[in-house]
Design an enzyme around this catalytic site. Sequence first.
Site, PDB file in Angstrom:
ATOM      1  N   SER A 245      33.062  39.512 -35.540  1.00 39.36           N
ATOM      2  CA  SER A 245      32.285  38.581 -34.743  1.00 39.36           C
ATOM      3  C   SER A 245      30.942  39.220 -34.448  1.00 39.36           C
ATOM      4  CB  SER A 245      33.018  38.280 -33.436  1.00 39.36           C
ATOM      5  OG  SER A 245      33.146  39.487 -32.711  1.00 39.36           O
ATOM      6  N   LYS A 246      30.087  38.447 -33.850  1.00 36.33           N
ATOM      7  CA  LYS A 246      28.729  38.908 -33.557  1.00 36.33           C
ATOM      8  C   LYS A 246      28.779  40.222 -32.756  1.00 36.33           C
ATOM      9  CE  LYS A 246      24.371  37.924 -33.932  1.00 36.33           C
ATOM     10  NZ  LYS A 246      23.694  37.918 -35.195  1.00 36.33           N
ATOM     11  N   ARG A 247      29.709  40.272 -31.822  1.00 33.18           N
ATOM     12  CA  ARG A 247      29.791  41.479 -30.992  1.00 33.18           C
ATOM     13  C   ARG A 247      30.352  42.661 -31.767  1.00 33.18           C
ATOM     14  NH1 ARG A 247      33.488  40.875 -26.803  1.00 33.18           N
ATOM     15  NH2 ARG A 247      33.503  43.127 -26.565  1.00 33.18           N
ATOM     16  N   HIS A 248      31.073  42.355 -32.819  1.00 32.03           N
ATOM     17  CA  HIS A 248      31.751  43.428 -33.552  1.00 32.03           C
ATOM     18  C   HIS A 248      31.276  43.519 -34.993  1.00 32.03           C
ATOM     19  CE1 HIS A 248      34.795  42.668 -30.286  1.00 32.03           C
ATOM     20  NE2 HIS A 248      34.492  43.934 -30.145  1.00 32.03           N
ATOM     21  N   GLU A 255      19.445  42.806 -39.252  1.00 27.39           N
ATOM     22  CA  GLU A 255      19.593  43.097 -37.822  1.00 27.39           C
ATOM     23  C   GLU A 255      19.891  44.578 -37.575  1.00 27.39           C
ATOM     24  OE1 GLU A 255      21.460  39.383 -35.584  1.00 27.39           O
ATOM     25  OE2 GLU A 255      22.284  39.589 -37.604  1.00 27.39           O
TER      26      GLU A 255
END
Length: 479
Positions: A245-248, A255
């Site tokens: 996910s974005k957090r992981h 980016e």
Amino acid sequence: MDKKVRVRIAPSPTGAIHVGLARSALYNYLFARKHGGTFILRIEDTDAARSTTESADAIIKGLGWLGITFDEGPYYQSRRMDIYKQYVDKLIKTGHAYHCYCTPERLAEERKKAEAEKRAWRYDKWCLHLTPDEKASFEAQGVKPAIRLLIPEGQTTFHDLIHGDITREHKDVDDFVAVRSNGIPTYNFVVVIDDYLMEMTHILRAVEHISNTFKQVLLYKAFGWDIPEFAHLPLILGEDKKKLSKRHGAMSLEEFRKLGYLPDAMVNFLALLGWSPGGDKEIMSRAELVDLFSIERINTSNAVFDMQKLEWMNGEYLRAPDTEKLLSAFQEWLQSQAITLPSECSADFLSKALPLIAERSRTLAEVYDSLFPYLSEDLVYDEKGVEKHFRKDPDAVKERLRLYRERLVALSEFNKETTEEALRQLIEELGIKAGLLIHPVRLAVTGRTVGPPLFDCLELLGRDRVLARLEVFGDYVEE
Ligand code: GLU
Ligand code: ZN
């Protein structure tokens, strides 16, 4: 290895380049380099509605940033449509494929039925049994057929270099569409044509493709072609053991680059996402990775994307003793982020400052942030630091700073040794602990409470700026 190794990545240019693709690219690249083989980039852009040239360019740029160089390509499938057409015709002629006139409505209905009966949907071969008359009537109505591969009865086993033999019953393999009714061939079809024509010896790709592999193997067999070796790379999960996910870690390479990760660190980190050389060796140069890489040591179990580990590893690379390299990596990063340093910030200054700062940083973005006190006159004083090291006893602190400033004015030479000597003398005379002067001085001249050793900071800033900042500090924060 008897045949010369030829491998590829075949990304669909439908978005940014992510960790999974970067890892596949790296493994193919390492494998090719290790065996003196050829690494190919093929852009799978037959899906015109979803493919963009921006995305294809971003993939090429991202690989370039990582230093993953390819030897052939990029090939674009969209420019090879004529080639695919010839092979479709062949399949029809040999009876391995057939026309399917089913409407989307019919297929949707069949699918619904299957769902209601809780069975997996497979195409029911309805069009395989059309009579010539029925076909003619569809053609007369102008119905454009799709082309499906005829999967015979039986089962297929293929050998995966990572997972071993994998078998599937053909009743579980769809008569998949090779060419859609709009004439556009599908992934499973063109991938085989191209892997064959481009003489791929090994297909290293994500584990999600195992079920496609059965369709592809059956297609190789239909053509009577040799089947390449397959190696399906483990999934990459987030730290929560769920899909990235974005957090992981589900960030694009762009980016990561923006955050200031070094390509060498990124490559080292990606290499360990599903592979290890054995033992506990973790920091490896590209040459070492090429040397140590082997498919046998790729894991079958899922890899976990550990952001802290990436940060740690990047820090290790930042701290590597090669100042020259650090300087060029930093300048390259500034350029990629369209940041220009003030003109008075010389390469000479950076060569001195960067190693000191990198020592305490995990990313180039942090390095840049830590340079701020040296690049700008608009210091922002750390609020907690001011509270702790100034406000508790402002008059005493101001007096100490004034005294230290006097000593610095008087120095015949201004460098880290002399400024330290001056400070040591002063605290001895005042009979105070070093911290009572060191902390406020750091705060006054850098605005911060942490950073490189204070006397290095003083030398980097130079006497004029240090004196000026010591002078304004007390009044400034008191306002
Ligand atoms: N276009 C496919 C993908 O991006 C290629 C898979 C393969 O390597 O065959 O997933
Ligand atoms: Zn049909």
